[in-house]
Scaffold this active site. Structure first.
Site, PDB file in Angstrom:
ATOM      1  N   SER A 252     -11.068  -0.661  -1.505  1.00  0.00           N
ATOM      2  CA  SER A 252      -9.823  -0.616  -0.724  1.00  0.00           C
ATOM      3  C   SER A 252     -10.092  -0.800   0.765  1.00  0.00           C
ATOM      4  O   SER A 252      -9.247  -1.312   1.492  1.00  0.00           O
ATOM      5  CB  SER A 252      -9.118   0.732  -0.919  1.00  0.00           C
ATOM      6  OG  SER A 252      -8.421   0.773  -2.124  1.00  0.00           O
TER       7      SER A 252
ATOM      8  N   ASP B 159       0.852  -1.187   0.000  1.00  0.00           N
ATOM      9  CA  ASP B 159       0.000   0.000   0.000  1.00  0.00           C
ATOM     10  C   ASP B 159       0.887   1.237   0.000  1.00  0.00           C
ATOM     11  O   ASP B 159       2.034   1.182  -0.458  1.00  0.00           O
ATOM     12  CB  ASP B 159      -0.945  -0.043   1.214  1.00  0.00           C
ATOM     13  CG  ASP B 159      -2.308   0.566   0.914  1.00  0.00           C
ATOM     14  OD1 ASP B 159      -2.347   1.759   0.552  1.00  0.00           O
ATOM     15  OD2 ASP B 159      -3.337  -0.131   1.037  1.00  0.00           O
TER      16      ASP B 159
ATOM     17  N   HIS C 198      -3.874   6.409   2.742  1.00  0.00           N
ATOM     18  CA  HIS C 198      -4.532   5.162   2.338  1.00  0.00           C
ATOM     19  C   HIS C 198      -3.956   3.943   3.056  1.00  0.00           C
ATOM     20  O   HIS C 198      -4.698   3.091   3.567  1.00  0.00           O
ATOM     21  CB  HIS C 198      -4.381   5.023   0.822  1.00  0.00           C
ATOM     22  CG  HIS C 198      -5.196   3.962   0.179  1.00  0.00           C
ATOM     23  ND1 HIS C 198      -4.743   2.671   0.022  1.00  0.00           N
ATOM     24  CD2 HIS C 198      -6.430   3.996  -0.370  1.00  0.00           C
ATOM     25  CE1 HIS C 198      -5.672   1.959  -0.607  1.00  0.00           C
ATOM     26  NE2 HIS C 198      -6.697   2.740  -0.859  1.00  0.00           N
TER      27      HIS C 198
END
Length: 834
Positions: free
Chosen positions: A616, A180, A254
Site C-alpha cells: 500500500s 482509499d 491509510h
C-alpha cells in the site's frame, strides 16, 4: 410472493391508497427479505456498450467512444444523453423483473462498464441471470487495504525535481486520484497556505463534499475533489457512521498516508512524541489530490463501492489513479483473473488515458500470492530502503542485546534496576488480565516500578492487535518507570516487528535467544523467598539511543511481506504469460501523514504521522513518480509511462550487487536470497532515468483486447460481455503483447516473441543483446537498429528449450543506445517437452 401477500392483507385497490401503504411497508418488506432471503450485493452487466466504448447503433444516440488514451468529455450533450439512456435501462430492467421494495439498486455504472450494483436475494440473482439482455451477475466480493526519507533515497530532490522547475513545481497540474479510506484534510501535508497559490484546474470536474462537523469543504486547492462511496457497505450492514464517517474524512489513517506519499507537500516536519524524525515530502509535492473514499476501518471495502469510485474518478478527469487496495483473494465468481467487473473497469480507465498503479499485495513471500493481475495496470512490489532503526539494551553483566526501539536513551553512565511486571502485580487475582503485557497500569504496583525499567512480555495479544507497544509506554510512564523492555519469548510464523516511536526509553528484544539471555540474567540476579516472592531486584540495565536511523548499502531489498509471482490467469492458479509484479518501490517503514482520527494502527492513535509498511505504501511512490513523468510528457499513454518506469529500473542495489529478497528459512527465521523478476518485476524504480527512457514499449486498448483474446481457456462470451468487441486480433499469443517484459509460461521447443519499440528522444542507434539462464537459449534479431525521433521498430526474441529443469529460467534483453540510453526488459520462461 411476500410483497403481494402483505398488500392483500391490507386490501384496497385505489392507486393513492396503494402508494401510501407501499411507503409504509417497503422498508419493512425489504428488511424481512434481508432476513429470510439473505440478500447479497451483486454486480450486474447488461447488453450495450458503456460510454467509453459506444460506437453508435442505438437509435437517437450518437457515438461517444474515444480513441485509446483519449480523454472523454463527460460534459458533452452526447455523453450526458447516452448515460441517462443506460441508467434508464438499468432501472427499467429491475422494475420489470421485481416488485418495488424487494431490491435496492446501489449504483448505475455507465462510463467504464454498463451495469449496476444491486442488493437482492440469491433467488432474485438467479432470475436476473436468466433475463434477456443480462450478460453477467457477479456476487460482490471484499477488498482490503493492502514518507520522510524515500525522496532522497530515490534521488528526487537533486536528480528529478530540478528538471521540472524544483519541488514547488514537481507534479504541477497533475491530478492523482486515491481510492482509499479518505483523507484528513487539516494535515499540513495537504495545506495550501505555505505554498504558491493553486490556480483553477478546468480539466478536473470532481465534487467536494462538505464536512458535516465543520460545515467546510474538504477541498482547498491542494485537495481538488473529495467524495465517499458506501452504498454497498451500508447495504451489507458493515458501515458504522460513528467510526467510519459518512464523508471523505479518514477514520483509518491509510488514505491520508498514501496520499501524502504520492503528493504530500514538501518539507513538512515529522514530529511524534516531541521528537522530529525528519521532513516529509510526497514524490510529486505540487500534484493535486482527488479523494474517492471507498475503504473503511474494520471491514476494508466492497468491489461495488470501489468500482463506483473508479468510475467517478475517471469521469472527473484524474490523470493518475492510485489503488492501495486489492481483493482478499481471487474472486471466485469469474474464471479468469483479468476478466471481472473490477479489472474490466480498470481497462476502461486506462483506455481513457488514466495511469493506474495498484499494490501487488501483502501475501509474500509465498509464490503466486499476488492480488494484482492485469497487463493494463502497474502492479507494485514493496522494498526495504536503506534506512534501518536499531537500538540495544546493555545488561549489568556487560552483555549487549540488540533490539528495536524508536526511543531516547536512558541517562548516560547510569544503570537502572529491571523490574518484571509479573513480579509487581498488586495481587494474584489480577493474573487473569495478563499483567505481563503491561497494558493495564492499575494492576501493577506503582511504588515498585517507579524509577526502574519495567520488563514486559510480548504475547499473542500484540500479534492480534489487542495489545500495543504504545500502551506499554503509556503504562510505564503512568507508573513512573524510567523506561521499558519488551521481551519476545516465542514468535508466531509471519510476525513482523516494526520500530514504534514511544517518547520514553523503550526497546523490543525481537530475537528469542536474546530475550532468553535477558530472562536468564534477570532470574539469576533476582533473589526470592520460599513462596517465590521477590526479596530484592538486582538485575540492572540501560537502554540505548534508537532515534537516529542507520543507512545501509544493501538496499533496496524486497520486503518479506511483498506478494510474489508468478502471475496467474485463472483460479486454478495456472500461470499466465505475463510478468507480475511490474516494479519495485519503497514500502517498508515509510513515514507519512496520518489521521489523528485514524484507528488502523494502534501504535499511532491520535498522532499526525505514522511509520508503516505494505505494498500500500509502495504503490503511491509509483503514482507520484508517474505524475512527474506525465508532467514532462503530458501526451504519453499509460503504457508509455509504465514502460519508462520499468525499462529504466535497477536490478542492482546501492552497493552494485544484485538485489536480494527477504525470505523464510525452514525454521521461519529470516534469510536473504537473490531476488528474481517474480519478486521485483523489472527492478527497483529509478525516477531520474524514467524521465528520459530513450525507447518505450507502447500499447493501447486494442493490444489489451488481443492479449485477452489469445489467452488460452478464456471464455469468449465473458470476454464479449466486458469488452463489447469480437476477437479479430492477430497477436497470436498473449506473450506477444507489447509489454516491457517477456513471460512464456509454457515454452515448448522454440518460440519467437515480437516487440515494437518507439523512439521518444533524438535519433539513436541501438544494439540488441540478450542473456538467459543455461536451460533456455535466447537470440534477438536484428542485432542493431537506428530510429529517428518518433519512429518505431519491430524486433524478435527467440527462445529455445535446451534442458528441462522444472523451474523458471530468468534473463533479459538489453537495448543499448549510442547516446547512452539503456533499455532493459526482463525475460521469464519455463521449458516443457510438449
Amino acid at each position: 410472493m411476500l410483497h403481494i401477500a402483505l398488500f392483500r392483507v391490507v386490501g384496497g385497490h385505489g392507486s393513492l391508497k396503494m402508494r401510501k401503504v407501499e411507503r409504509i411497508f417497503t422498508p419493512i418488506i425489504f428488511f424481512v427479505l434481508l432476513i429470510i432471503g439473505k440478500a447479497e450485493i451483486y454486480i450486474v452487466t447488461i447488453e450495450g456498450e458503456p460510454v467509453m466504448s459506444y460506437i453508435g447503433g442505438v437509435r437517437g444516440f450518437e457515438a461517444t467512444a474515444v480513441e485509446s488514451d483519449e480523454k472523454l468529455d463527460v460534459t458533452s450533450d452526447l455523453v450526458t444523453s447516452y448515460s441517462h439512456h443506460l441508467e434508464l435501462k438499468h432501472d427499467t430492467l429491475l422494475e420489470t423483473l421485481f416488485d418495488q421494495g424487494t431490491y435496492k439498486k446501489l449504483y448505475s455504472y455507465k462510463h467504464l462498464i454498463n451495469g449496476f450494483a444491486v442488493h437482492i436475494s440469491p433467488e432474485q440473482a438467479d432470475t436476473l441471470r436468466q433475463a434477456p439482455g443480462v450478460k453477467s451477475v457477479d456476487k460482490d466480493w471484499k477488498v482490503r487495504k493492502l514518507t520522510t526519507h524515500t525522496p532522497q533515497f530515490l534521488g528526487l530532490p537533486t536528480g528529478v525535481w530540478p528538471m521540472g522547475g524544483g519541488f514547488d513545481r514537481a507534479g504541477e497540474d497533475i491530478v492523482i486520484g486515491f481510492v482509499d479510506s479518505g483523507i484528513f484534510p487539516h494535515h499540513p501535508s495537504f495545506a495550501n497556505h505555505n505554498t504558491r497559490p493553486y490556480g483553477p484546474l478546468p480539466k478536473y470536474r470532481g465534487k467536494c463534499e462538505v464536512d458535516s462537523d465543520t460545515k467546510k469543504s474538504f477541498c482547498n486547492g491542494k485537495i481538488v475533489g473529495a467524495q465517499h462511496f458506501a452504498e454497498a457497505a451500508i447495504a451489507a450492514g458493515a458501515f458504522n457512521p460513528s467510526v467510519d464517517f459518512a464523508s471523505p474524512m479518514d477514520g483509518d489513517g491509510h488514505g491520508s498516508h498514501t496520499a501524502a506519499i504520492a503528493a504530500g507537500n514538501n518539507g513538512i516536519p515529522v514530529r511524534v512524541h516531541g521528537y522530529e524524525f525528519g521532513k516529509a515530502s510526497g514524490m510529486a509535492p505540487r500534484a493535486r489530490i482527488a479523494v474517492y473514499k471507498a475503504l473503511y476501518r474494520l471491514f476494508g471495502g466492497f468491489v461495488a463501492d470501489v468500482v463506483a469510485a473508479i468510475e467517478q474518478a475517471v469521469h472527473d478527469g484524474v490523470d493518475i489513479l492510485n489503488l492501495s487496495v486489492g481483493p482478499n483473494s481471487p474472486p471466485a465468481t469469474t474464471r479468469t483473473t483479468f476478466l471481472n467487473p473490477f479489472d474490466a473497469t480498470l481497462l476502461s480507465a486506462v483506455k481513457a488515458g488514466v495511469f493506474v498503479a495498484q499494490a501487488a499485495g501483502n501475501g509474500g513471500p509465498s509464490a503466486k500470492s499476488l492480488v494484482s493481475y492485469s497487463p493494463w495496470i502497474v502492479s507494485v512490489a514493496a522494498a526495504v530502503d536503506d534506512r534501518r532503526y536499531k537500538n540495544h539494551l546493555t545488561l549489568g553483566n556487560g552483555k549487549i542485546l540488540a533490539g528495536l526501539g524508536l526511543s531516547p536513551a536512558t541517562s548516560l553512565n547510569q544503570k537502572y534496576t529491571l523490574v518484571a511486571a509479573n513480579d509487581v502485580v498488586l495481587d494474584s487475582s489480577v493474573m487473569k488480565f495478563s499483567p505481563t503485557d503491561c497494558q493495564r497500569p492499575e494492576v501493577l504496583n506503582k511504588n515498585m516500578v517507579k524509577g526502574n525499567i519495567l520488563l514486559c512480555g510480548y504475547s499473542f495479544n500484540f500479534v492480534i492487535g489487542t495489545a500495543s507497544v504504545k500502551k506499554v509506554a503509556e503504562t510505564a510512564r503512568s507508573l513512573g518507570a524510567i523506561g521499558f523492555v519488551l521481551a519476545v519469548e516465542n514468535v508466531s510464523p509471519g510476525t513482523k516487528f516494526d520500530p514504534v516511536p514511544t517518547g520514553m526509553p523503550g526497546i523490543l528484544i525481537t530475537d528469542v535467544s536474546k530475550s532468553m539471555e535477558l530472562i536468564d540474567y534477570y532470574k539469576a540476579s533476582t533473589s526470592r523467598d520460599w513462596t517465590g516472592r521477590v526479596k530484592s531486584f538486582k538485575a540492572m540495565g540501560t537502554i540505548g539511543e534508537g532515534l537516529e536511523p542507520i543507512l545501509h548499502k544493501s538496499a533496496p531489498i524486497v520486503a518479506l511481506f511483498s506478494a510474489r509471482g508468478p502471475n496467474i490467469k485463472d483460479y486454478s492458479f495456472r500461470d499466465a504469460d505475463l510478468l507480475k509484479p511490474d516494479i519495485l518501490a519503497p514500502g517498508s517503514l515509510i513515514w507519512a501523514s496520518w489521521s489523528p482520527n485514524g484507528t488502523d494502527e494502534v501504535n499511532y492513535l491520535g498522532e499526525n504521522f505514522a511509520m508503516i509498511s505494505g505494498t500500500s505504501m509502495a504503490a503511491p511512490h509509483i503514482s507520484g513518480i508517474a505524475a512527474l513523468v506525465k508532467q514532462k510528457h503530458p501526451h504519453w499513454s499509460p503504457a508509455a509511462i509504465k514502460s519508462a518506469l520499468m525499462t529504466t529500473s535497477n536490478t542492482l542495489d546501492r552497493a552494485e550487487k544484485p538485489i536480494l529478497a527477504e525470505q523464510y528459512s525452514g525454521s521461519e527465521s529470516l534469510m536473504f536470497v537473490p531476488a528474481t523478476p517474480f519478486d521485483y518485476g523489472s527492478g527497483h524504480v529509478n525516477p531520474r532515468a524514467a524521465l528520459d527512457p530513450g525507447l518505450i514499449f507502447d500499447a493501447g486498448y486494442e493490444d489489451y483486447l488481443g492479449f485477452l483474446c489469445t489467452t488460452p481457456g478464456i471464455n469468449y462470451h465473458e470476454l464479449l460481455n466486458y469488452t463489447h468487441r469480437p476477437c479479430n486480433y492477430t497477436l497470436g499469443h498473449p506473450y506477444n503483447l507489447n509489454s516491457p517484459s517477456i513471460t512464456v509460461s509454457h515454452l515448448v521447443r522454440t518460440q519467437t516473441v515480437t516487440r515494437t519499440v518507439t523512439n521518444v528522444n533524438q535519433e539513436e542507434t541501438y544494439t540488441i543483446t540478450a542473456r538467459m539462464a543455461p536451460a533456455i537459449a535466447i537470440e534477438t534479431s536484428p542485432p542493431a537498429m537506428t530510429l529517428r525521433p518518433g519512429a518505431s521498430h519491430r524486433f524478435t526474441v527467440t527462445l529455445t528449450v535446451r534442458s528441462l529443469t522444472g523451474t523458471y529460467s530468468f534473463g533479459e534483453v538489453l537495448l543499448k543506445g549510442s547516446r547512452g540510453h539503456k533499455v532493459r526488459m526482463p525475460v521469464v520462461a519455463m521449458g516443457y517437452d510438449r
